[in-house]
Enzyme design. Structure first.
Site, PDB file in Angstrom:
ATOM      1  N   PHE A 129      23.206  55.784  17.387  1.00 17.59           N
ATOM      2  CA  PHE A 129      21.938  56.481  17.611  1.00 17.59           C
ATOM      3  C   PHE A 129      20.777  55.491  17.545  1.00 17.59           C
ATOM      4  CE2 PHE A 129      22.716  56.832  13.047  1.00 17.59           C
ATOM      5  CZ  PHE A 129      21.486  56.631  12.453  1.00 17.59           C
ATOM      6  N   LEU A 145      18.899  50.144  16.675  1.00 16.23           N
ATOM      7  CA  LEU A 145      20.125  50.783  17.138  1.00 16.23           C
ATOM      8  C   LEU A 145      21.111  50.781  15.989  1.00 16.23           C
ATOM      9  CD1 LEU A 145      22.241  51.907  19.091  1.00 16.23           C
ATOM     10  CD2 LEU A 145      22.545  49.596  20.002  1.00 16.23           C
ATOM     11  N   GLU A 146      21.507  51.982  15.557  1.00 18.37           N
ATOM     12  CA  GLU A 146      22.490  52.139  14.486  1.00 18.37           C
ATOM     13  C   GLU A 146      23.861  52.375  15.111  1.00 18.37           C
ATOM     14  OE1 GLU A 146      21.950  51.980  11.208  1.00 18.37           O
ATOM     15  OE2 GLU A 146      19.793  52.331  10.907  1.00 18.37           O
ATOM     16  N   PHE A 147      24.834  51.560  14.712  1.00 20.97           N
ATOM     17  CA  PHE A 147      26.172  51.627  15.287  1.00 20.97           C
ATOM     18  C   PHE A 147      27.179  51.846  14.168  1.00 20.97           C
ATOM     19  CE2 PHE A 147      30.014  49.677  17.235  1.00 20.97           C
ATOM     20  CZ  PHE A 147      30.079  50.464  18.377  1.00 20.97           C
TER      21      PHE A 147
END
Length: 371
Positions: A266, A335-337
């Site tokens: 997200f 950006l969180e992965f």
């Protein structure tokens, strides 16, 4: 004497032994100078007595074993998941040592150390569009790498940072896929017009020492973008971004361990007008990942993105994406992965790189349509 010996004396190692007896070893993650509970661990089991046996590893400080069991490796370099059948609970897993095994590495998630970056760099170093430099020296006098990818005469710049929090390793594989996508094109319009500036290890000491990195005392690297930063790397990034005046600034992170939004990628939004730019990119990423036909593809949904002012995404101006915006970036975001994935789709090294390729395509679409 126990048939196996536990240690963490290697790059990224992190463990504390609580108790050990044959067949059962109790452990906990080493939180060190982290000011809150966190979950990262990484240890090595060396076989002392060669006989086939099953050992149970139990963590005594919270649920820290993911849905696919631990990441496992026989050399500390190549990693995969042990598998959900190894999982006894979210605190406990089992492993059967065989007579031929010498040592086995186990970790909370898929590690990415400096030696992984060196291997990646060796594969692209001969490309004339790739140049390597040193951003600064860390507190422990490690060189903080700076990778430039694209045309030296490009008029626009994209600044990408990773590992503000040392344990957040999976986005490092994503970034390999992103750069490989552009470099696979003999004539990339993006690389002709934009120069990428990639800092793979903002907290390189924490990465190599095996720290959690999140909520480090007195504050972590991603709360250091202030008028008086305490870390050498963030001090250097602030000045570098000020001189660069990037078109885009991207900060790569891993979220909380698992659950809800933490199981999917997200974007972390900012206030307008940057919010609108992030939303345009997010829609491109949603479209591109939806078109993937491979069964293990990682999808992105713009509905999973988090708005400014929601939950923990509060305006404070002390993180990297805020600093990129202050430096003039039209597009600036985090950006969180995820560490593990969702449903039956596990995060792997391969599909993380694939998602990086999709992110590159989305960024390409965004950049080439932008004024």
């Amino acid at each position: 004497m126990l048939p196996i010996r536990i240690d963490c004396h290697y790059a990224g190692g992190n463990i504390r032994i609580v108790s050990a007896e044959e067949g059962l070893i109790r452990l906990e993650q080493d939180i060190r100078d982290t000011t809150e509970w966190w979950f990262y661990w990484n240890f090595r089991a060396t076989v002392v007595s060669r006989s086939e046996q099953e050992t149970v590893f139990e963590f005594v400080n919270g649920e820290v074993v993911g849905p696919w069991g631990p990441a496992v490796s026989d050399d500390g370099i190549s990693w995969s998941w042990l598998g959900s059948d190894s999982l006894l609970s979210r605190t406990t897993f089992r492993f059967r040592f065989t007579e031929t095994m010498k040592q086995v590495y186990f970790a909370f998630s898929l590690p990415y150390q400096e030696h992984h970056f060196e291997r990646f760099y060796s594969g692209i170093a001969a490309d004339p569009r790739v140049r390597r430099d040193v951003l600064t020296q860390s507190e422990q006098l490690r060189s903080v790498p700076l990778l430039r990818v694209g045309s030296p005469s490009a008029s626009q710049h994209i600044l990408v940072t990773c590992r503000h929090h040392a344990c957040e390793s999976t986005p490092s594989y994503l970034m390999e896929g992103l750069l490989n996508y552009y470099l696979a094109q003999p004539e990339s319009q993006v690389l002709n017009e934009y120069l990428f500036h990639y800092i793979p290890f903002v907290d390189i000491d924490g990465v190599e020492n095996g720290d959690q990195g999140k909520s480090r005392s007195p504050h972590d690297h991603n709360r250091d973008y202030t008028e008086a930063p305490v870390y050498r790397s963030t001090t250097a990034i602030i000045e570098y971004a000020r001189q660069l005046r990037p078109t885009a600034g991207i900060d790569l992170h891993g979220p909380y361990k698992w659950g809800g939004r933490n199981d999917v990628p997200f974007l972390v939004k900012q206030d307008p007008p940057v919010q609108g730019e992030i939303e345009r990119l997010s829609l491109h990423l949603e479209r591109i990942t939806a078109a993937r036909s491979t069964p293990d593809a990682i999808r992105h949904r713009s509905a999973d993105d988090i708005d400014m002012g929601v939950e923990w995404n509060q305006p404070h101006g002390k993180n990297a994406s805020a600093a990129f915006r202050r430096a003039g970036a039209r597009l600036a975001f985090t950006l969180e992965f995820p560490y593990f994935g969702k449903g039956e789709i596990a995060i792997t090294i391969e599909n993380s790189r694939q998602f990086g390729e999709d992110t590159a395509k989305a960024l390409e679409a965004y950049l080439l349509e932008s004024p």
